[in-house]
Scaffold this active site. Sequence first.
Site, PDB file in Angstrom:
ATOM      1  N   GLU A 114      -6.224  -1.070   8.197  1.00 19.86           N
ATOM      2  CA  GLU A 114      -7.755  -1.586   7.734  1.00 19.86           C
ATOM      3  C   GLU A 114      -8.616  -1.802   8.921  1.00 19.86           C
ATOM      4  OE1 GLU A 114      -7.829  -2.498   4.838  1.00 19.86           O
ATOM      5  OE2 GLU A 114      -6.450  -4.089   4.118  1.00 19.86           O
TER       6      GLU A 114
ATOM      7  N   ASP B 162     -12.789   0.097   1.817  1.00 22.23           N
ATOM      8  CA  ASP B 162     -13.223  -0.295   2.873  1.00 22.23           C
ATOM      9  C   ASP B 162     -12.859   1.089   4.106  1.00 22.23           C
ATOM     10  OD1 ASP B 162     -10.443  -0.507   3.177  1.00 22.23           O
ATOM     11  OD2 ASP B 162     -10.375  -2.608   3.616  1.00 22.23           O
TER      12      ASP B 162
END
Length: 261
Positions: A143, A136
């Site tokens: 994140e 990702d």
Amino acid sequence: MEVVIVPDAKTGGELIAEAIARLLRRNPAAVLGVATGSTPLPVYQALAAMVRSGAVDVSRARVAQLDEYVGLPADHPESYRSVLGREVLEPLGLDKKAFLGPDGSASDVPAACEAYEAALEAAGGVDLQLLGIGSDGHIGFNEPCSSLASRTRIKTLTEQTRIDNARFFDGDIAQVPHHVITQGIGTILRARHLVLLATGAAKAAAVAASVEGPVAAVCPASALQLHPHATVVVDEAAAAGLNFADYFRQTYADKPAWQGL
Ligand code: F6R
């Protein structure tokens, strides 16, 4: 940003190990920022082989951790402190005294994060930070949508990252912690040289977005575009989404050898 396309992970590992060796010859007490996961293993193996052959002396080097699970005891076999002990310190013959890392089992997590920032500062900062990349686009455990200015702090892992990491916990996602302490993107950007290694087709989209997409918090690794000395080493499979692949190949082929990475 320099992009180096290598035929395979082993070649990438050797190239980066050579860059680390060059750094240590210039500065034997350099601080090496290390990542965990599968990708950096060829780097650590190549560096350990250089230590064994006497090609490099790492005895004064220091090793700084990028991220850590929250809530795992330090001696848990999958705490990143344990993993780095097995994969980096032991093979390089380094003592635990050479290691800098946040305390993932601290009762006061914000204080542990601040203490780690202070420890990095006191060590003079990271000279070369080795990075992997999540599917990702995460670096460290920043994140998507992490602040590009973030410092070391607690983060919540995405479901995808926990699925990806379940392989280290007997394939059981329930054992993968939800929370981590990670150097922030702003912290990572303070290292003097960033070296990101990405291998395999599963990383191709994240690599393309990081290198050729806009700088955006939704793809944390795109922050490398802001760093004056960032090197991205990719194998052919991870390079598959790059529009400028031919240009990157030609540039590296024409690069003077003395420059190194
Ligand atoms: C771990 C870390 C992560 C990994 C990433 C890729 O310390 O910083 O960003 O680099 O999750 O993991 P692998 O290499 O296992 O695909």
